[in-house]
Design a protein around this motif. Structure first.
Motif, PDB file in Angstrom:
ATOM      1  N   TYR A 101      29.468  36.987  41.926  1.00  0.00           N
ATOM      2  CA  TYR A 101      29.890  37.800  40.815  1.00  0.00           C
ATOM      3  C   TYR A 101      31.411  38.152  40.925  1.00  0.00           C
ATOM      4  CZ  TYR A 101      30.641  42.459  42.803  1.00  0.00           C
ATOM      5  OH  TYR A 101      31.056  43.742  43.310  1.00  0.00           O
ATOM      6  N   HIS A 102      32.002  38.187  39.798  1.00  0.00           N
ATOM      7  CA  HIS A 102      33.477  38.269  39.805  1.00  0.00           C
ATOM      8  C   HIS A 102      34.129  39.432  39.252  1.00  0.00           C
ATOM      9  CE1 HIS A 102      33.595  34.116  41.329  1.00  0.00           C
ATOM     10  NE2 HIS A 102      32.717  33.795  40.293  1.00  0.00           N
ATOM     11  N   PRO A 103      34.160  40.532  40.010  1.00  0.00           N
ATOM     12  CA  PRO A 103      34.679  41.851  39.393  1.00  0.00           C
ATOM     13  C   PRO A 103      36.030  41.772  39.279  1.00  0.00           C
ATOM     14  CG  PRO A 103      34.436  42.090  41.798  1.00  0.00           C
ATOM     15  CD  PRO A 103      33.668  40.719  41.220  1.00  0.00           C
ATOM     16  N   LYS A 104      36.763  42.512  38.266  1.00  0.00           N
ATOM     17  CA  LYS A 104      38.461  42.215  37.696  1.00  0.00           C
ATOM     18  C   LYS A 104      38.853  43.377  38.550  1.00  0.00           C
ATOM     19  CE  LYS A 104      36.932  41.031  33.151  1.00  0.00           C
ATOM     20  NZ  LYS A 104      36.876  41.406  31.877  1.00  0.00           N
ATOM     21  N   ILE A 105      40.161  42.648  39.382  1.00  0.00           N
ATOM     22  CA  ILE A 105      40.751  43.497  40.229  1.00  0.00           C
ATOM     23  C   ILE A 105      41.959  43.921  39.659  1.00  0.00           C
ATOM     24  CG2 ILE A 105      41.740  44.029  42.737  1.00  0.00           C
ATOM     25  CD1 ILE A 105      38.473  43.600  42.360  1.00  0.00           C
ATOM     26  N   VAL A 106      42.474  45.204  39.777  1.00  0.00           N
ATOM     27  CA  VAL A 106      43.769  45.818  39.482  1.00  0.00           C
ATOM     28  C   VAL A 106      44.356  46.343  40.729  1.00  0.00           C
ATOM     29  CG1 VAL A 106      44.885  47.452  38.200  1.00  0.00           C
ATOM     30  CG2 VAL A 106      42.888  46.550  37.055  1.00  0.00           C
ATOM     31  N   ILE A 107      45.458  45.719  41.002  1.00  0.00           N
ATOM     32  CA  ILE A 107      46.487  46.278  41.996  1.00  0.00           C
ATOM     33  C   ILE A 107      47.212  47.250  41.687  1.00  0.00           C
ATOM     34  CG2 ILE A 107      48.183  45.517  43.746  1.00  0.00           C
ATOM     35  CD1 ILE A 107      45.512  44.095  44.154  1.00  0.00           C
ATOM     36  N   TYR A 108      47.149  48.333  42.479  1.00  0.00           N
ATOM     37  CA  TYR A 108      47.836  49.682  42.382  1.00  0.00           C
ATOM     38  C   TYR A 108      48.576  50.136  43.211  1.00  0.00           C
ATOM     39  CZ  TYR A 108      47.976  54.678  41.111  1.00  0.00           C
ATOM     40  OH  TYR A 108      48.422  55.913  40.657  1.00  0.00           O
ATOM     41  N   THR A 109      49.906  49.771  43.207  1.00  0.00           N
ATOM     42  CA  THR A 109      50.694  49.983  44.245  1.00  0.00           C
ATOM     43  C   THR A 109      52.053  50.697  43.926  1.00  0.00           C
ATOM     44  OG1 THR A 109      51.891  48.611  46.021  1.00  0.00           O
ATOM     45  CG2 THR A 109      51.944  47.673  43.933  1.00  0.00           C
ATOM     46  N   GLY A 110      52.742  51.244  44.944  1.00  0.00           N
ATOM     47  CA  GLY A 110      53.872  51.815  45.123  1.00  0.00           C
ATOM     48  C   GLY A 110      55.318  50.989  45.357  1.00  0.00           C
ATOM     49  N   VAL A 111      54.665  49.704  45.208  1.00  0.00           N
ATOM     50  CA  VAL A 111      55.956  48.708  45.520  1.00  0.00           C
ATOM     51  C   VAL A 111      55.579  47.425  44.598  1.00  0.00           C
ATOM     52  CG1 VAL A 111      56.719  47.203  47.576  1.00  0.00           C
ATOM     53  CG2 VAL A 111      55.240  49.148  48.273  1.00  0.00           C
ATOM     54  N   PRO A 112      56.312  47.828  43.519  1.00  0.00           N
ATOM     55  CA  PRO A 112      56.173  46.778  42.501  1.00  0.00           C
ATOM     56  C   PRO A 112      57.252  45.568  42.588  1.00  0.00           C
ATOM     57  CG  PRO A 112      57.464  48.629  41.614  1.00  0.00           C
ATOM     58  CD  PRO A 112      56.898  48.722  43.078  1.00  0.00           C
ATOM     59  N   ASN A 113      57.244  45.095  43.776  1.00  0.00           N
ATOM     60  CA  ASN A 113      58.025  44.090  44.169  1.00  0.00           C
ATOM     61  C   ASN A 113      57.577  42.632  43.294  1.00  0.00           C
ATOM     62  OD1 ASN A 113      59.061  41.399  45.574  1.00  0.00           O
ATOM     63  ND2 ASN A 113      60.125  42.930  46.777  1.00  0.00           N
TER      64      ASN A 113
ATOM     65  N   PHE B 199      48.030  44.567  37.177  1.00  0.00           N
ATOM     66  CA  PHE B 199      48.973  45.310  38.250  1.00  0.00           C
ATOM     67  C   PHE B 199      49.630  46.441  37.659  1.00  0.00           C
ATOM     68  CE2 PHE B 199      52.835  45.660  40.815  1.00  0.00           C
ATOM     69  CZ  PHE B 199      52.622  45.132  41.911  1.00  0.00           C
ATOM     70  N   TYR B 200      49.723  47.539  38.499  1.00  0.00           N
ATOM     71  CA  TYR B 200      50.256  48.786  38.104  1.00  0.00           C
ATOM     72  C   TYR B 200      51.046  49.413  39.183  1.00  0.00           C
ATOM     73  CZ  TYR B 200      50.474  53.018  35.453  1.00  0.00           C
ATOM     74  OH  TYR B 200      51.039  53.996  34.713  1.00  0.00           O
ATOM     75  N   ALA B 201      52.117  49.931  38.617  1.00  0.00           N
ATOM     76  CA  ALA B 201      53.030  50.697  39.811  1.00  0.00           C
ATOM     77  C   ALA B 201      52.654  52.163  39.642  1.00  0.00           C
ATOM     78  CB  ALA B 201      54.533  50.519  39.434  1.00  0.00           C
ATOM     79  N   LYS B 202      52.649  52.762  40.930  1.00  0.00           N
ATOM     80  CA  LYS B 202      52.301  54.102  40.868  1.00  0.00           C
ATOM     81  C   LYS B 202      53.402  55.185  40.372  1.00  0.00           C
ATOM     82  CE  LYS B 202      49.266  53.659  45.193  1.00  0.00           C
ATOM     83  NZ  LYS B 202      49.487  53.989  46.715  1.00  0.00           N
ATOM     84  N   GLY B 203      54.220  54.624  40.215  1.00  0.00           N
ATOM     85  CA  GLY B 203      55.532  55.474  39.597  1.00  0.00           C
ATOM     86  C   GLY B 203      55.314  55.863  37.993  1.00  0.00           C
ATOM     87  N   ASP B 204      54.430  54.926  37.506  1.00  0.00           N
ATOM     88  CA  ASP B 204      54.087  55.111  36.153  1.00  0.00           C
ATOM     89  C   ASP B 204      53.300  56.269  35.968  1.00  0.00           C
ATOM     90  OD1 ASP B 204      56.216  53.378  35.400  1.00  0.00           O
ATOM     91  OD2 ASP B 204      54.805  51.698  35.817  1.00  0.00           O
ATOM     92  N   SER B 205      52.836  56.652  34.565  1.00  0.00           N
ATOM     93  CA  SER B 205      51.878  57.761  34.343  1.00  0.00           C
ATOM     94  C   SER B 205      50.568  57.372  34.405  1.00  0.00           C
ATOM     95  CB  SER B 205      52.128  58.051  32.945  1.00  0.00           C
ATOM     96  OG  SER B 205      51.718  57.096  31.862  1.00  0.00           O
TER      97      SER B 205
END
Length: 204
Positions: free
Chosen positions: A76-88, A103-109
């Motif tokens: 099965y294929h779950p969808k993955i969101v990367i949540y990181t403080g390093v938005p390089n 993809f989501y940066a930790k600095g945002d709301s």
């Protein structure tokens, strides 16, 4: 209203607790598990099927790339969101190429995080904008996490066999990654790769 099963992972217990509270308080999601390491996240994915996974990139044991690789082997294929403080941009590109859906940066709301995850659950891909041309023009930004790790091992003078033993890979696999590394850096051997790396570090 459809509810999405979600599992979250982060190496920081405070961040993990915040994510847990965030998704428990949103009626669109059912929290099915939390993890503090990449291996724990993969184990949860194998035991309890979920629709969405939110995980950090720099996780203990297995990093984001390894997590995406492992998830990609599931039936099965779950969808993955990367949540990181390093938005390089390099990490954004690597996450995208390895199958992440967002993809989501930790600095945002946190509100924007919920919006990102909900959009991914609805079938969208959500990534911040980055200039792909600039990324391609800088060979260092094109290096994968594995190639950067190998470069660190080269600096210590370890042989291909020693590196292979440490990473649990075959020598041929190490040679394959090193060949790609040398090509990207425009060098011919490990000594030149190390020299280029040290030169770059001294200039930054």
């Amino acid at each position: 209203m459809n509810k999405y099963r979600i599992t979250v992972a982060d190496k920081n217990p405070l961040v993990l607790s915040g994510l847990e509270t965030l998704f428990k308080n949103d009626d669109r999601f059912i929290l099915t598990g939390t993890a503090r390491t990449g291996a724990e996240f993969i184990e949860l994915a194998a035991q309890n099927k979920f629709d969405i996974g939110v995980t950090g990139w720099e996780m203990p044991g297995l990093d984001g790339r390894a997590i995406l690789d492992a998830i990609g082997e599931f039936e099965y294929h779950p969808k993955i969101v990367i949540y990181t403080g390093v938005p390089n941009p390099r990490i954004i590109r690597e996450a995208m190429l390895n199958g992440a859906a967002g993809f989501y940066a930790k600095g945002d709301s946190t509100e924007q995080l919920i919006t990102t995850v909900a959009s991914v659950a609805a079938g969208q891909m959500v990534f911040p904008y980055f200039d792909l041309k600039k990324l391609q023009d800088d060979p260092w930004e094109s290096l994968t996490r594995r190639e950067l790790d190998l470069l660190d091992y080269l600096k210590t003078g370890q042989s291909n066999q020693q590196i292979a033993n440490y990473l649990g890979l075959s020598v041929n696999t190490i040679k394959f990654h090193l060949k790609n590394l040398y090509t990207k850096l425009g060098v011919k051997n490990r000594a030149q790769a190390v020299a280029v790396s040290l030169s770059r570090k001294s200039n930054h």
